[in-house]
Enzyme design. Structure first.
Site, PDB file in Angstrom:
ATOM      1  N   LYS A  51       0.813  -1.225   0.000  1.00 28.50           N
ATOM      2  CA  LYS A  51       0.000   0.000   0.000  1.00 28.50           C
ATOM      3  C   LYS A  51       0.844   1.271   0.000  1.00 28.50           C
ATOM      4  CE  LYS A  51      -1.286   1.238   4.799  1.00 28.50           C
ATOM      5  NZ  LYS A  51      -0.548   0.291   5.671  1.00 28.50           N
ATOM      6  N   HIS A 179       1.433  -3.608  14.765  1.00 28.74           N
ATOM      7  CA  HIS A 179       1.971  -2.491  13.984  1.00 28.74           C
ATOM      8  C   HIS A 179       2.053  -1.307  14.932  1.00 28.74           C
ATOM      9  CE1 HIS A 179       2.756   0.512  11.015  1.00 28.74           C
ATOM     10  NE2 HIS A 179       2.580  -0.295  10.004  1.00 28.74           N
ATOM     11  N   GLU A 254       6.819  -5.962   8.152  1.00 28.69           N
ATOM     12  CA  GLU A 254       6.039  -5.448   7.013  1.00 28.69           C
ATOM     13  C   GLU A 254       6.372  -3.991   6.735  1.00 28.69           C
ATOM     14  OE1 GLU A 254       2.130  -5.888   8.612  1.00 28.69           O
ATOM     15  OE2 GLU A 254       2.033  -8.039   8.241  1.00 28.69           O
TER      16      GLU A 254
HETATM   17  C1  LIG Z   1       0.472   0.241   6.338  1.00 25.18           C
HETATM   18  C2  LIG Z   1       0.873  -1.057   6.921  1.00 25.18           C
HETATM   19  C3  LIG Z   1       2.217  -1.420   6.950  1.00 25.18           C
HETATM   20  C4  LIG Z   1       3.340  -0.507   6.508  1.00 25.18           C
HETATM   21  O1  LIG Z   1       3.587   0.471   7.467  1.00 25.18           O
HETATM   22  P1  LIG Z   1       4.828   1.479   7.319  1.00 25.18           P
HETATM   23  O2  LIG Z   1       4.689   2.356   8.513  1.00 25.18           O
HETATM   24  O3  LIG Z   1       4.692   2.166   6.029  1.00 25.18           O
HETATM   25  O4  LIG Z   1       6.067   0.661   7.391  1.00 25.18           O
HETATM   26  C5  LIG Z   1       2.531  -2.669   7.452  1.00 25.18           C
HETATM   27  N1  LIG Z   1       1.581  -3.509   7.891  1.00 25.18           N
HETATM   28  C6  LIG Z   1       0.278  -3.187   7.875  1.00 25.18           C
HETATM   29  C7  LIG Z   1      -0.718  -4.176   8.355  1.00 25.18           C
HETATM   30  C8  LIG Z   1      -0.125  -1.950   7.403  1.00 25.18           C
HETATM   31  O5  LIG Z   1      -1.409  -1.630   7.403  1.00 25.18           O
END
Ligand SMILES: *Cc1c(COP(=O)(O)O)cnc(C)c1O
Length: 379
Positions: A51, A179, A254
């Site tokens: 994303k 996250h 991620e």
């Molecule tokens: C948006 C998102 C990420 C990426 O986050 P960053 O802060 O850009 O590294 C990773 N995992 C999930 C589930 C997300 O929604």
């Protein structure tokens, strides 16, 4: 940390050759970012969060480097599948999956999922029976720029109950994920989350679970206008804690912003000037409906470099559309500009073009690859 940054000559050359607005991605920078993580978090399996920037060249480069992928929708799964990326390299990491998303997961063979609610368990058990699931835990982190934990994550005290329901429903309970929020400035939030997870892994073991995977999500930061960031010490802090608490667990991450954010530059031009309320206004050919959508969705303050010296004063920058919300910055400190001046916007790869629209008939800004064109620029 080094970021990709075009020189004044390159910017002027590209602006002439391709016209503006123009995005330029450095795949060498993407590679550098990926290999930095591989080097400093060697035990972590990287799932690029598509994303942040779904550009095909970026995704393809990361696929070549061996990355796995965090996908969140039917569209992202289909895009990667069409690019030849196999389903076993994807985790469908959206706690709330659409019927279309689940159908595409089933059809393409994507079989790793995250969830944070009881209702989602029944949906997954029905459509993707036996799927591997990670329970997302809420970890509060007010220091993150984008706090995702207001929307996602089960309370730690509900975790065991949810894991049991998932197991009873025949899902393969692999572990937990979290996250810490996007653009998290230090390792603090990760470390706190790892402490919470360690307790839960121990509790789960008592309940007969073998939690073999831990997904530490995204959140790694890139430099901002005000601050450099020390990703090396963040990676070290996380790595040491992982060695201490999870020496035998398979670790996933991620990262989105970190992998693509520093790899893209935007080139945009001044297309109009105006005095309003005693302030100079500069209208650019890129606005909040385009790559500067990050101002609204991502709360980001972009650097605008005009490669010009002179006295600076507060000015307003506006985008090209006819909507009044399309104002980028008020009271931004800038030198005097004129029509035709070209501005460089560095660190422009994450949550920018990904959320751009075609509102008002402005096409999405094209992206070229620096390494494809740099020889032409240097001649
Ligand atoms: C948006 C998102 C990420 C990426 O986050 P960053 O802060 O850009 O590294 C990773 N995992 C999930 C589930 C997300 O929604």
């Amino acid at each position: 940390m080094k970021s990709f940054r075009l020189t004044k000559d390159a910017v002027n050359h590209l602006a002439k050759e391709y016209t503006t607005p123009l995005l330029v991605v450095s795949l060498e920078q993407v590679t550098y970012n990926y290999q930095f993580l591989a080097k400093h978090l060697p035990k972590v399996k990287v799932f690029y969060a598509v994303k942040a920037n779904p550009n095909a060249r970026i995704v393809q480069k990361l696929a070549e480097l061996g990355s796995h992928f965090d996908v969140a929708s039917d569209g992202e799964m289909l895009q990667l599948t069409e690019m030849g990326i196999s389903a076993d390299r994807m985790v469908y990491a959206n706690p709330f999956k659409t019927p279309k998303g689940l159908a595409v997961a089933k059809n393409t063979g994507v079989n790793k999922f995250t969830f944070d609610s009881e209702s989602e368990i029944y949906k997954m058990a029905k459509t993707v029976p036996g799927g591997m699931v990670l329970l997302r835990i809420r970890v509060d982190n007010p220091k993150a720029l984008v706090d995702l934990n207001k929307k996602f994550g089960a309370a730690p005290e509900d975790a065991i109950k949810l894991l049991k329901i998932a197991r009873d429903q025949g899902l393969d309970v692999g572990g937990l994920c979290f996250h810490v929020g996007s653009q998290s400035p230090t390792a603090e939030a990760h470390i706190e989350a790892l402490n919470i997870c360690r307790k839960l892994y121990d509790e789960a073991e008592q309940e007969g679970f073998d939690l073999r995977i831990l997904d530490i999500g995204g959140g790694l930061p890139i430099p901002t206008l005000e601050t450099e960031v020390d990703v090396l010490s963040i990676a070290k802090g996380i790595g040491e804690k992982l060695d201490e608490l999870f020496p035998h667990t398979e670790i996933w991450a991620e990262p989105g912003r970190y992998l693509c954010g520093t790899a893209v530059n935007l080139i945009t031009s001044v297309i109009g000037t105006q005095q309003r309320n005693n302030q100079e206004w500069y209208f650019l050919d890129e606005g909040v409906y385009g790559c500067f959508s990050g101002i609204i969705f991502d709360h980001w303050d972009f650097e605008l470099d005009p490669f010009k010296d002179g006295e600076k004063k507060p000015v307003t920058f506006a985008g090209p559309s006819c909507d009044s919300i399309d104002v980028l910055f008020k009271d931004k400190i800038s030198v005097d500009l004129e029509i035709g001046d070209v501005l460089l916007v560095p660190n422009c790869g994450a949550y920018t073009s990904a959320s751009a629209t075609e509102f008002n008939g402005f096409a999405k800004t094209p992206m070229i690859v620096w390494e494809d064109v740099k020889n032409l620029t240097e001649k």
